[in-house]
Design a protein around this motif. Structure first.
Motif, PDB file in Angstrom:
ATOM      1  N   VAL A   1     -14.344  21.514  34.119  1.00  0.00           N
ATOM      2  CA  VAL A   1     -13.982  23.163  35.352  1.00  0.00           C
ATOM      3  C   VAL A   1     -14.782  23.544  34.751  1.00  0.00           C
ATOM      4  N   PRO A   2     -15.927  23.778  35.469  1.00  0.00           N
ATOM      5  CA  PRO A   2     -16.894  24.822  34.900  1.00  0.00           C
ATOM      6  C   PRO A   2     -16.347  26.078  34.014  1.00  0.00           C
ATOM      7  N   GLY A   3     -16.756  27.518  33.174  1.00  0.00           N
ATOM      8  CA  GLY A   3     -16.350  28.108  33.246  1.00  0.00           C
ATOM      9  C   GLY A   3     -15.279  28.456  31.650  1.00  0.00           C
ATOM     10  N   TYR A   4     -14.941  27.148  31.040  1.00  0.00           N
ATOM     11  CA  TYR A   4     -14.060  26.301  29.817  1.00  0.00           C
ATOM     12  C   TYR A   4     -14.348  25.757  29.100  1.00  0.00           C
ATOM     13  N   PRO A   5     -14.399  26.280  28.015  1.00  0.00           N
ATOM     14  CA  PRO A   5     -14.382  25.273  27.257  1.00  0.00           C
ATOM     15  C   PRO A   5     -14.055  23.661  26.996  1.00  0.00           C
ATOM     16  N   GLU A   6     -14.265  22.355  26.934  1.00  0.00           N
ATOM     17  CA  GLU A   6     -13.869  20.659  26.900  1.00  0.00           C
ATOM     18  C   GLU A   6     -12.962  21.787  26.471  1.00  0.00           C
ATOM     19  N   GLN A   7     -11.687  20.256  26.366  1.00  0.00           N
ATOM     20  CA  GLN A   7     -10.316  20.805  25.828  1.00  0.00           C
ATOM     21  C   GLN A   7      -9.641  21.996  26.184  1.00  0.00           C
ATOM     22  N   HIS A   8      -9.876  22.854  26.548  1.00  0.00           N
ATOM     23  CA  HIS A   8      -9.746  24.623  26.581  1.00  0.00           C
ATOM     24  C   HIS A   8      -7.969  23.345  27.559  1.00  0.00           C
ATOM     25  N   VAL A   9      -6.911  24.603  26.832  1.00  0.00           N
ATOM     26  CA  VAL A   9      -5.748  23.808  26.845  1.00  0.00           C
ATOM     27  C   VAL A   9      -5.319  24.865  27.983  1.00  0.00           C
ATOM     28  N   PHE A  10      -5.330  24.381  30.094  1.00  0.00           N
ATOM     29  CA  PHE A  10      -4.795  24.670  30.626  1.00  0.00           C
ATOM     30  C   PHE A  10      -3.192  25.055  30.819  1.00  0.00           C
ATOM     31  N   ALA A  11      -2.584  23.951  30.848  1.00  0.00           N
ATOM     32  CA  ALA A  11      -1.218  24.129  30.621  1.00  0.00           C
ATOM     33  C   ALA A  11      -0.304  23.035  29.477  1.00  0.00           C
TER      34      ALA A  11
END
Length: 84
Positions: free
Chosen positions: A22-32
């Motif tokens: 998912v571009p625009g988010y750091p790797e390992q960013h928690v979405f849910a």
């Protein structure tokens, strides 16, 4: 999983993080977090494997930021998920 339709509420069965896709988010960013509610936006299949269904889900992360995330069917449920 019961047949879900666009606009249905879905619930994360596991913590959903950015695997780098998912571009625009750091790797390992928690979405849910597990149990979080999102909305099913669309369904489709992987181009590389037409038998693999994918779901496009809108989640709002802990900071209140909305994100569209591609999930596998076992990562969401049409029913609320116990998180204890």
């Amino acid at each position: 999983m019961s047949r879900l339709e666009k606009g249905d509420a879905v619930f994360a069965t596991t913590t959903i993080v950015n695997d780098g896709s998912v571009p625009g988010y750091p790797e390992q960013h928690v979405f849910a977090e597990a149990g979080s509610m999102g909305m099913l936006v669309n369904t489709g299949h992987l181009e590389e494997d037409p038998n693999q269904e994918v779901l496009l889900v809108a989640f709002t992360d802990a900071a209140g930021n909305p994100a569209l995330v591609t999930c596998l069917p076992d990562e969401v449920s049409g029913e609320p998920v116990a998180t204890h």
